[in-house]
Each structure stands twice: as C-alpha cells, then as structure tokens.
Design a protein around this motif. Structure first.
Motif, mmCIF file in Angstrom:
data_model
loop_
_atom_site.group_PDB
_atom_site.id
_atom_site.type_symbol
_atom_site.label_atom_id
_atom_site.label_comp_id
_atom_site.label_asym_id
_atom_site.label_seq_id
_atom_site.Cartn_x
_atom_site.Cartn_y
_atom_site.Cartn_z
ATOM 1 N N SER A 1 28.090 -37.355 7.577
ATOM 2 C CA SER A 1 27.795 -36.233 7.012
ATOM 3 C C SER A 1 26.359 -36.045 6.478
ATOM 4 C CB SER A 1 28.763 -35.789 5.917
ATOM 5 O OG SER A 1 28.933 -37.000 4.756
ATOM 6 N N GLN A 2 25.592 -37.547 6.145
ATOM 7 C CA GLN A 2 24.424 -37.456 5.540
ATOM 8 C C GLN A 2 23.237 -37.838 6.259
ATOM 9 O OE1 GLN A 2 24.492 -39.766 1.685
ATOM 10 N NE2 GLN A 2 26.069 -38.436 0.777
ATOM 11 N N SER A 3 22.147 -37.258 6.171
ATOM 12 C CA SER A 3 21.278 -37.492 7.058
ATOM 13 C C SER A 3 20.356 -38.880 6.677
ATOM 14 C CB SER A 3 19.943 -36.615 6.820
ATOM 15 O OG SER A 3 20.388 -35.123 7.299
ATOM 16 N N PRO A 4 19.989 -39.686 7.630
ATOM 17 C CA PRO A 4 19.276 -40.855 7.157
ATOM 18 C C PRO A 4 18.270 -40.939 6.463
ATOM 19 C CG PRO A 4 18.895 -40.290 9.583
ATOM 20 C CD PRO A 4 19.746 -39.075 8.968
ATOM 21 N N GLN A 5 17.854 -41.896 5.681
ATOM 22 C CA GLN A 5 16.673 -41.710 4.645
ATOM 23 C C GLN A 5 16.010 -43.107 4.942
ATOM 24 O OE1 GLN A 5 16.042 -39.676 2.187
ATOM 25 N NE2 GLN A 5 18.144 -38.209 2.919
ATOM 26 N N ILE A 6 14.559 -42.788 5.019
ATOM 27 C CA ILE A 6 13.502 -44.086 5.197
ATOM 28 C C ILE A 6 13.156 -44.304 3.868
ATOM 29 C CG2 ILE A 6 11.344 -44.550 6.379
ATOM 30 C CD1 ILE A 6 11.906 -42.556 8.394
ATOM 31 N N TRP A 7 13.208 -45.596 3.564
ATOM 32 C CA TRP A 7 12.767 -46.407 2.393
ATOM 33 C C TRP A 7 11.554 -47.300 2.781
ATOM 34 C CZ3 TRP A 7 14.780 -44.299 -1.731
ATOM 35 C CH2 TRP A 7 16.135 -43.766 -1.642
ATOM 36 N N GLY A 8 10.408 -46.993 2.134
ATOM 37 C CA GLY A 8 9.096 -47.940 2.187
ATOM 38 C C GLY A 8 8.080 -47.331 1.661
ATOM 39 N N SER A 9 6.952 -47.928 1.570
ATOM 40 C CA SER A 9 5.697 -47.209 1.041
ATOM 41 C C SER A 9 5.079 -46.153 2.077
ATOM 42 C CB SER A 9 4.727 -48.258 0.706
ATOM 43 O OG SER A 9 3.382 -47.841 0.343
ATOM 44 N N SER A 10 4.645 -45.350 1.522
ATOM 45 C CA SER A 10 3.937 -44.228 2.469
ATOM 46 C C SER A 10 2.408 -44.648 2.577
ATOM 47 C CB SER A 10 4.176 -42.875 1.563
ATOM 48 O OG SER A 10 3.278 -43.039 0.509
ATOM 49 N N LEU A 11 1.847 -45.799 2.241
ATOM 50 C CA LEU A 11 0.726 -46.237 2.395
ATOM 51 C C LEU A 11 0.975 -47.783 3.266
ATOM 52 C CD1 LEU A 11 -1.071 -45.588 -1.141
ATOM 53 C CD2 LEU A 11 -1.236 -44.216 1.072
ATOM 54 N N LEU A 12 0.106 -47.732 4.288
ATOM 55 C CA LEU A 12 0.034 -48.944 5.060
ATOM 56 C C LEU A 12 -1.295 -49.529 5.045
ATOM 57 C CD1 LEU A 12 1.467 -50.909 6.758
ATOM 58 C CD2 LEU A 12 1.533 -49.496 8.565
ATOM 59 N N GLU A 13 -1.646 -50.707 4.544
ATOM 60 C CA GLU A 13 -3.007 -51.292 4.882
ATOM 61 C C GLU A 13 -3.190 -51.785 6.278
ATOM 62 O OE1 GLU A 13 -6.267 -54.163 2.536
ATOM 63 O OE2 GLU A 13 -4.184 -54.075 1.925
ATOM 64 N N PHE A 14 -4.577 -51.416 6.601
ATOM 65 C CA PHE A 14 -4.858 -51.914 8.124
ATOM 66 C C PHE A 14 -4.816 -53.302 8.108
ATOM 67 C CE2 PHE A 14 -8.015 -53.462 11.068
ATOM 68 C CZ PHE A 14 -7.690 -52.720 12.328
ATOM 69 N N GLY A 15 -3.920 -53.810 9.272
ATOM 70 C CA GLY A 15 -3.895 -55.015 9.727
ATOM 71 C C GLY A 15 -2.901 -55.686 8.650
#
Length: 336
Positions: free
Chosen positions: A152-166
């Motif tokens: 009944s519930q939608s999946p949720q993504i957890w993690g930083s919205s910023l990602l450093e190159f490399g």
C-alpha cells in the motif's frame, strides 16, 4: 371412423384412449431406459477444472474460487467439494432438478487474509451411483496456489542528494508495510545505468542497498522500481553531482633554515566550480570566493613540526560543504 367401431364404443383419442396410454407407456419406458443407460454407461468426471481469480490477491480483497466439470452424467448424482489444503471449504450437490438442470459448477467468494498466503486449493468431484446399483466415480482438479500480498505504500529512496564526482555513495530504496517482504523485487537505476542492489528484509520492510558513482558533474536521476506480484511502484530522486577537490596549500620551503622568511599560500583547485571561500590559519579571513589566502612569517626553531591548515568551503544546492588541507613545516637549525 367406421360405423362398426362407433357401434362397439371404442375410443381412439383422448387421455383414456389406447393410443394415449401407449404414448405414455413409451415415454415412461424411454425415461427408464435413459436412466438405465446413465447408470450402466455413466459419464465419469474425468476433467475437473479449478480456477482462482485473481491468482494474486491484496489483503482484505475478495477472490473467487470456481470449480466446474465440463462433461459428467447423471448430474443429479454429482457432488462437488472445494478444498483448502485438506479442509473442506464448500460442498454442493445437484440432487434437485432445478440445480441439476444447470451446469456442473460451484462458485464461492472469499476475503483474503495473510494466513491464506500460499494456501493450496483443489476441487473433488464425486459421481455416486451406489443407490442405483452402480459405483462411485471420483475426479480431482490440479492443485492451485493462492498468493496474498499487501503493498500500500510507495517506495522511498534514502541517501544524500549530493554526490561528489569520483566518489562512491551508498543509497537505499525501502518499502514499508509490505507482505510478503521477501518477495519484493527491486530495480534501481542512475540515469540509464542499472545498479546491482543488495536486498534485505526486516519484518514488513523490504530494502535494497546500492552503491553509486558520479561520472560527471551534473544532475542525475536516481530511480527505484519495486514490484510485488501484479503491482509495481516507482519513485525518483534527483542527485546533484559536483566537483570539490581539496584546496592546495603550499609552503615556499618545506625544510627552511631558522630565520628564513616563509610564504604560506592556499588556493582553490582549478576543477572546483564554483570557486570556494578559503580560510588559512594565521591569515586574515577572505570573503571573496576564489581569492587565494596567504601570509608571510619568519621561521624559528620552535616552528619545527608546526601544522598549517586551510579550510575551503563551498555551497552546493543550499548545503555548505567544507574540506581542510593540512601541511607540516620542518625547520632546520643548528644543535645547541
């Protein structure tokens, strides 16, 4: 009709006439012959068909169990029994003419509960001719499995919205209040690149963990598709990739003689965009981004082993990021 027949009073028509009696007798004999034919040459229930609709059912939703026999006779001697596992779920006979005139079928509706998950259903057909001097014929359907789910519930993504190159970053996709959790399938993508998640379960929670790398400094879409039975749900998250190498901290001489003037300089890396704000220990604070920080001092014996640090700060998507670079000074002096 002849006058002779009329004179003898013989009736040739009407309910009491010999012709009517003969017709009724033939009809009765035909019924008896038909019944004997069914008893002596019955049509056993060789094919018993069981259907579950739908095969995957959400908790508290209704599902339909249908059993029918395409060819069987005599129908009034037939009994259909629906079984859940080894327990009788429903039983129907066709002894009454009103029922026997219909097809050999039984239909019931059941509300799904978690305990019904992966239950087996079957149908048994009994054609009992023992009262007519015959025998018992039986047929059974193949077993079918019912799958119960809750999603009944939608999946949720957890993690930083910023990602450093490399740099690598661990992200997770989670579905709560799902049953059975171990049956949930995950597909995770960073743009068009499919990830290889590690799946885990805890109670009614299913989770997928994956590692992502930023191969370019730009906005990228992280998506997660979770599916269970006939239901699938997708969620997306925007990940911003950036470049932020550490600041460059330099000493004019790393091993100067005591009494030597030393220039300490801190500058941002050319790949950092936008330019960071630099703060060099011992130097005045600079508020202008990208402007190098520096100061000059005279090395003394007590400066041997002294650490100098430069802090670079960069604002990315409203978040303040910081990196510190440290360098150590080694002063050469004559022993006392």
């Amino acid at each position: 009709m002849s006058s002779r027949a009329r004179s003898r009073g013989v009736r040739t028509s009407g309910r009491g006439s010999p012709l009517a009696l003969l017709i009724r007798m033939k009809t009765h004999l035909f019924g008896v012959w038909a019944l004997l034919a069914l008893i002596l040459c019955p049509e056993p229930p060789e094919q018993v068909i069981l259907e579950l609709q739908p095969a995957w059912v959400a908790v508290d939703e209704a599902f339909t169990v249908t059993c029918h026999v395409p060819r069987v006779a005599p129908l009034e001697n037939l009994t259909l029994t629906l079984l859940q596992g080894n327990q009788r779920l429903h039983r129907k006979d066709f002894m009454s003419l009103a029922v026997a005139s219909k097809r050999a079928e039984v239909i019931i509706h059941v509300r799904a509960q978690r305990e019904n998950d992966r239950c087996s259903f079957s149908c048994r057909a009994d054609l009992d001719l023992s009262l007519q001097g015959g025998k018992l014929f039986q047929g059974s359907s193949p077993i079918k499995i019912l799958w119960i789910f809750e999603f009944s519930q939608s999946p949720q993504i957890w993690g930083s919205s910023l990602l450093e190159f490399g740099m690598a970053e661990t992200v997770s996709c989670e579905v709560a209040r799902v049953f059975p959790a171990e049956e949930v399938m995950f597909h995770m993508f960073l743009e068009d690149q499919e990830l290889s998640p590690f799946l885990s379960w805890e109670g009614d929670i299913a989770r997928a963990n994956a590692t992502i790398w930023a191969m370019e400094a730009d906005d990228q879409e992280l998506s997660c598709l979770a599916s269970l039975g006939p239901v699938e749900q997708k969620t997306r998250k925007l990940v911003h990739s950036y470049r932020f190498p550490p600041a460059i901290l330099e000493l004019k001489e790393s091993h100067p003689l005591a009494g030597t003037d030393i220039n300490v300089t801190c500058s941002g890396h050319v790949l950092t965009s936008p330019s960071p704000i630099l703060r060099l220990q011992g130097a005045p604070d600079l508020l202008a981004p990208g402007e190098p920080a520096w100061f000059l001092f005279t090395a003394r014996e007590e400066d041997d082993g002294r650490n100098f640090s430069c802090e670079a700060s960069l604002e990315v998507q409203g978040q303040q990021l910081m990196k510190t670079t440290v360098i150590q000074l080694h002063v050469l002096y004559k022993p006392r």
